[in-house]
Design a protein around this motif. Structure first.
Motif, PDB file in Angstrom:
ATOM      1  N   GLU A 167       0.829  -1.192   0.000  1.00 52.94           N
ATOM      2  CA  GLU A 167       0.000   0.000   0.000  1.00 52.94           C
ATOM      3  C   GLU A 167       0.871   1.253   0.000  1.00 52.94           C
ATOM      4  OE1 GLU A 167      -3.165   0.128  -0.308  1.00 52.94           O
ATOM      5  OE2 GLU A 167      -3.628  -2.016  -0.083  1.00 52.94           O
ATOM      6  N   ALA A 168       0.325   2.297  -0.502  1.00 46.92           N
ATOM      7  CA  ALA A 168       1.079   3.562  -0.536  1.00 46.92           C
ATOM      8  C   ALA A 168       1.270   4.112   0.877  1.00 46.92           C
ATOM      9  CB  ALA A 168       0.337   4.564  -1.401  1.00 46.92           C
ATOM     10  N   THR A 169       2.399   4.714   1.070  1.00 47.95           N
ATOM     11  CA  THR A 169       2.687   5.406   2.344  1.00 47.95           C
ATOM     12  C   THR A 169       3.020   6.841   2.015  1.00 47.95           C
ATOM     13  OG1 THR A 169       5.048   4.895   2.291  1.00 47.95           O
ATOM     14  CG2 THR A 169       3.589   3.252   3.326  1.00 47.95           C
ATOM     15  N   THR A 170       3.245   7.618   3.093  1.00 52.79           N
ATOM     16  CA  THR A 170       3.610   9.018   2.848  1.00 52.79           C
ATOM     17  C   THR A 170       4.964   9.126   2.198  1.00 52.79           C
ATOM     18  OG1 THR A 170       4.502   9.122   5.100  1.00 52.79           O
ATOM     19  CG2 THR A 170       2.218   9.874   4.777  1.00 52.79           C
ATOM     20  N   GLU A 171       5.771   8.098   2.427  1.00 50.86           N
ATOM     21  CA  GLU A 171       7.105   8.137   1.841  1.00 50.86           C
ATOM     22  C   GLU A 171       7.164   7.442   0.464  1.00 50.86           C
ATOM     23  OE1 GLU A 171       6.587   6.894   4.863  1.00 50.86           O
ATOM     24  OE2 GLU A 171       7.377   8.476   6.201  1.00 50.86           O
ATOM     25  N   HIS A 172       6.349   6.404   0.243  1.00 46.33           N
ATOM     26  CA  HIS A 172       6.463   5.596  -0.971  1.00 46.33           C
ATOM     27  C   HIS A 172       5.104   5.401  -1.624  1.00 46.33           C
ATOM     28  CE1 HIS A 172      10.591   4.585   0.141  1.00 46.33           C
ATOM     29  NE2 HIS A 172      10.145   4.279   1.373  1.00 46.33           N
ATOM     30  N   PRO A 173       5.113   5.403  -2.945  1.00 50.92           N
ATOM     31  CA  PRO A 173       3.863   5.100  -3.647  1.00 50.92           C
ATOM     32  C   PRO A 173       3.530   3.603  -3.523  1.00 50.92           C
ATOM     33  CG  PRO A 173       5.640   5.286  -5.228  1.00 50.92           C
ATOM     34  CD  PRO A 173       6.230   5.672  -3.876  1.00 50.92           C
ATOM     35  N   ALA A 174       2.339   3.264  -3.807  1.00 49.88           N
ATOM     36  CA  ALA A 174       1.938   1.850  -3.744  1.00 49.88           C
ATOM     37  C   ALA A 174       2.657   1.048  -4.837  1.00 49.88           C
ATOM     38  CB  ALA A 174       0.439   1.741  -3.923  1.00 49.88           C
ATOM     39  N   GLN A 175       2.988  -0.185  -4.493  1.00 46.28           N
ATOM     40  CA  GLN A 175       3.600  -1.089  -5.482  1.00 46.28           C
ATOM     41  C   GLN A 175       2.507  -2.043  -6.001  1.00 46.28           C
ATOM     42  OE1 GLN A 175       7.193  -3.031  -4.247  1.00 46.28           O
ATOM     43  NE2 GLN A 175       8.051  -1.188  -3.283  1.00 46.28           N
ATOM     44  N   VAL A 176       2.279  -1.968  -7.311  1.00 51.26           N
ATOM     45  CA  VAL A 176       1.206  -2.747  -7.921  1.00 51.26           C
ATOM     46  C   VAL A 176       1.776  -3.687  -9.004  1.00 51.26           C
ATOM     47  CG1 VAL A 176      -0.952  -2.653  -9.220  1.00 51.26           C
ATOM     48  CG2 VAL A 176      -0.435  -0.878  -7.509  1.00 51.26           C
ATOM     49  N   GLU A 177       1.332  -4.945  -8.977  1.00 48.40           N
ATOM     50  CA  GLU A 177       1.749  -5.941  -9.991  1.00 48.40           C
ATOM     51  C   GLU A 177       0.559  -6.180 -10.931  1.00 48.40           C
ATOM     52  OE1 GLU A 177       3.987 -10.140  -9.793  1.00 48.40           O
ATOM     53  OE2 GLU A 177       1.992 -10.168  -8.911  1.00 48.40           O
ATOM     54  N   THR A 178       0.803  -6.075 -12.250  1.00 43.79           N
ATOM     55  CA  THR A 178      -0.267  -6.329 -13.228  1.00 43.79           C
ATOM     56  C   THR A 178      -0.132  -7.740 -13.833  1.00 43.79           C
ATOM     57  OG1 THR A 178       1.038  -5.379 -15.018  1.00 43.79           O
ATOM     58  CG2 THR A 178      -0.430  -3.886 -13.819  1.00 43.79           C
ATOM     59  N   TYR A 179      -1.246  -8.340 -14.159  1.00 41.03           N
ATOM     60  CA  TYR A 179      -1.259  -9.671 -14.767  1.00 41.03           C
ATOM     61  C   TYR A 179      -2.566  -9.832 -15.538  1.00 41.03           C
ATOM     62  CZ  TYR A 179      -4.393 -10.889 -10.920  1.00 41.03           C
ATOM     63  OH  TYR A 179      -5.446 -10.925 -10.058  1.00 41.03           O
ATOM     64  N   THR A 180      -2.656 -10.907 -16.292  1.00 45.47           N
ATOM     65  CA  THR A 180      -3.900 -11.176 -17.039  1.00 45.47           C
ATOM     66  C   THR A 180      -4.547 -12.448 -16.515  1.00 45.47           C
ATOM     67  OG1 THR A 180      -2.721 -12.412 -18.738  1.00 45.47           O
ATOM     68  CG2 THR A 180      -3.060 -10.051 -19.142  1.00 45.47           C
ATOM     69  N   GLU A 181      -5.833 -12.481 -16.607  1.00 51.20           N
ATOM     70  CA  GLU A 181      -6.595 -13.630 -16.142  1.00 51.20           C
ATOM     71  C   GLU A 181      -7.518 -14.115 -17.265  1.00 51.20           C
ATOM     72  OE1 GLU A 181      -9.832 -14.794 -12.658  1.00 51.20           O
ATOM     73  OE2 GLU A 181      -8.952 -12.782 -12.739  1.00 51.20           O
ATOM     74  N   ASP A 182      -7.519 -15.450 -17.514  1.00 51.77           N
ATOM     75  CA  ASP A 182      -8.417 -16.027 -18.518  1.00 51.77           C
ATOM     76  C   ASP A 182      -9.814 -16.114 -17.934  1.00 51.77           C
ATOM     77  OD1 ASP A 182      -6.456 -16.370 -20.437  1.00 51.77           O
ATOM     78  OD2 ASP A 182      -5.897 -18.358 -19.735  1.00 51.77           O
ATOM     79  N   VAL A 183     -10.714 -15.388 -18.589  1.00 54.80           N
ATOM     80  CA  VAL A 183     -12.084 -15.328 -18.113  1.00 54.80           C
ATOM     81  C   VAL A 183     -13.014 -15.880 -19.207  1.00 54.80           C
ATOM     82  CG1 VAL A 183     -13.947 -13.827 -17.313  1.00 54.80           C
ATOM     83  CG2 VAL A 183     -11.576 -13.336 -16.672  1.00 54.80           C
TER      84      VAL A 183
END
Length: 243
Positions: A167-183
């Motif tokens: 999650e984002a903090t005051t010091e660091h932005p949030a770290q997000v991982e992207t992926y694809t899902e077969d739907v």
């Protein structure tokens, strides 16, 4: 009395012999020296002149005689062939398969025709397309073709997703991982159609053709066993030609 198959057996030999004899006669007629002859005598001018013996060459080949040889060589062939051809008009037999008469009183010439046609048909049946044995087929009366049962399969689509690692903090932005899902987004329903034939049908046709081929051959042999009447045409033909 001879049978038709016996006449057929000797016809080929008679034809070869006649052709050979005609060829030999033709060759002799082309040799001018054999057709020519001379006779000459020598007479000296006076009694003291040299006496020479007479000279002569006999004619060895006579065209008229050659024609008689031609007639003799061909008369036998003409008679044999006429006997066969006249008999072929009368020689007939039924074509029966498994006790069922398919054709009645078929002449020999047509039986020979049927044999050739059935050979070609057998080759065609061997090339008939067969339904894929890996599928289960049923005949569709409305479409007049074979079809398989419908098979449903799903269609998927790759949808992008995001997963937050930190999650984002005051010091660091949030770290997000992207992926694809077969739907799953839909369903395919597949039905195969074919104009080919079931293997059992092709095998049935093969068996029928084979049985009819055997029946036709048997009928031809039976027809060829008919007794024949000797025909004499050669003497009449050459009596007119070379008279």
């Amino acid at each position: 009395m001879a049978k038709l198959n016996q006449i057929i057996a000797v016809e080929k030999g008679a034809k070869s012999r006649a052709q050979r004899e005609i060829a030999e006669i033709g060759q002799r007629l082309q040799k001018t020296a054999l057709l020519s002859g001379i006779s000459r005598t020598y007479q000296p001018l006076d009694d003291e002149g040299e006496a020479l013996p007479p000279e002569s060459t006999r004619v060895q080949v006579k065209a008229e005689g050659a024609l008689k040889e031609v007639a003799a060589a061909l008369t036998r062939l003409f008679d044999i062939t006429a006997t066969k051809d006249w008999a072929n008009c009368d020689a007939r037999a039924d074509v029966a398969v498994d006790g069922r008469t398919v054709l009645e009183q078929v002449p020999v010439a047509h039986l020979l025709f049927l044999e050739k046609q059935l050979t070609d048909l057998a080759a065609l049946v061997d090339r008939l397309p067969v339904l894929d044995a890996a599928e289960s087929w049923a005949f569709d009366e409305s479409a007049d073709v074979w079809r398989t049962e419908p098979v449903r399969t799903t269609r998927t689509k790759k949808i992008p997703r995001a997963h937050v690692l930190y999650e984002a903090t005051t010091e660091h932005p949030a770290q997000v991982e992207t992926y694809t899902e077969d739907v799953i987004v839909g369903t395919w329903t597949r039905t195969a159609f074919s104009g080919a034939l079931p293997a059992r049908r092709v095998n049935e046709l093969r068996e029928r053709v084979a049985k009819l081929q055997s029946a036709v051959k048997f009928a031809r042999e039976e027809a060829n066993g008919a007794e024949v009447t000797d025909r004499k045409v050669g003497e009449a033909v050459f009596g007119y030609l070379f008279a």
